[in-house]
Design a protein around this motif. Structure first.
Motif, PDB file in Angstrom:
ATOM      1  N   UNK A   1     -16.753  17.991  -8.864  1.00 25.88           N
ATOM      2  CA  UNK A   1     -15.452  18.603  -8.991  1.00 25.88           C
ATOM      3  C   UNK A   1     -15.043  18.715 -10.447  1.00 25.88           C
ATOM      4  N   UNK A   2     -13.835  19.184 -10.637  1.00 24.75           N
ATOM      5  CA  UNK A   2     -13.290  19.412 -11.976  1.00 24.75           C
ATOM      6  C   UNK A   2     -11.999  18.627 -12.136  1.00 24.75           C
ATOM      7  N   UNK A   3     -11.816  18.034 -13.296  1.00 22.59           N
ATOM      8  CA  UNK A   3     -10.512  17.529 -13.699  1.00 22.59           C
ATOM      9  C   UNK A   3     -10.041  18.418 -14.839  1.00 22.59           C
ATOM     10  N   UNK A   4      -8.726  18.618 -14.904  1.00 25.97           N
ATOM     11  CA  UNK A   4      -8.212  19.550 -15.899  1.00 25.97           C
ATOM     12  C   UNK A   4      -6.960  19.014 -16.563  1.00 25.97           C
ATOM     13  N   UNK A   5      -6.685  19.593 -17.746  1.00 26.41           N
ATOM     14  CA  UNK A   5      -5.522  19.256 -18.556  1.00 26.41           C
ATOM     15  C   UNK A   5      -4.907  20.584 -18.971  1.00 26.41           C
ATOM     16  N   UNK A  37       0.789  29.216 -18.368  1.00 23.02           N
ATOM     17  CA  UNK A  37      -0.030  28.012 -18.254  1.00 23.02           C
ATOM     18  C   UNK A  37      -1.281  28.209 -19.098  1.00 23.02           C
ATOM     19  N   UNK A  38      -1.562  27.232 -19.953  1.00 15.31           N
ATOM     20  CA  UNK A  38      -2.752  27.279 -20.805  1.00 15.31           C
ATOM     21  C   UNK A  38      -3.674  26.117 -20.447  1.00 15.31           C
ATOM     22  N   UNK A  39      -4.954  26.412 -20.278  1.00 16.09           N
ATOM     23  CA  UNK A  39      -5.956  25.381 -20.023  1.00 16.09           C
ATOM     24  C   UNK A  39      -6.335  24.759 -21.360  1.00 16.09           C
ATOM     25  N   UNK A  40      -6.104  23.461 -21.494  1.00 15.76           N
ATOM     26  CA  UNK A  40      -6.460  22.753 -22.724  1.00 15.76           C
ATOM     27  C   UNK A  40      -7.825  22.093 -22.620  1.00 15.76           C
ATOM     28  N   UNK A  41      -8.165  21.603 -21.430  1.00 15.11           N
ATOM     29  CA  UNK A  41      -9.461  20.935 -21.258  1.00 15.11           C
ATOM     30  C   UNK A  41      -9.862  20.956 -19.791  1.00 15.11           C
ATOM     31  N   UNK A  79      -5.654  12.549 -25.074  1.00 19.73           N
ATOM     32  CA  UNK A  79      -6.143  13.102 -23.809  1.00 19.73           C
ATOM     33  C   UNK A  79      -7.339  14.027 -24.060  1.00 19.73           C
ATOM     34  N   UNK A  80      -7.220  14.899 -25.060  1.00 17.33           N
ATOM     35  CA  UNK A  80      -8.330  15.814 -25.362  1.00 17.33           C
ATOM     36  C   UNK A  80      -9.591  15.051 -25.749  1.00 17.33           C
TER      37      UNK A  80
END
Length: 86
Positions: A1-5, A37-41, A79-80
């Motif tokens: 799966x994916x985790x996202x920030x 919404x912006x995907x950071x990671x 976090x990044x």
């Protein structure tokens, strides 16, 4: 799966999704939010449920509501950095 920030420019979201469903999840978040919404990671991980739970426990003090968090610049950097090691 994916985790996202993700961020809406003010708050940040930590979450998880299946690899196949992520683009639909992102579309739903963008539709339900007045801000961009912006995907950071993103990180593809073996156990997204456990990884998401670890992230949420780690940053519990920053939680505003459910999956949304408030971070200063230093917090975002932490976090990044953590995402590069998942």
């Amino acid at each position: 799966g994916i985790v996202y920030f993700l961020t809406d420019g003010e708050l940040y979201k930590l979450g998880r999704s299946t690899t196949k469903a992520f683009s639909k999840r992102l579309t739903n978040l963008k539709t339900g939010n007045a801000k961009d919404i912006e995907v950071l990671a993103l990180a593809e991980v073996y156990d997204a449920v456990r990884t998401e739970a670890m992230l949420k426990r780690t940053f519990q003090a920053n939680r505003v509501n459910r999956e949304w968090y408030r971070f200063d610049e230093r917090g975002v950097a932490i976090v990044l950095d953590l995402f590069t090691h998942l």
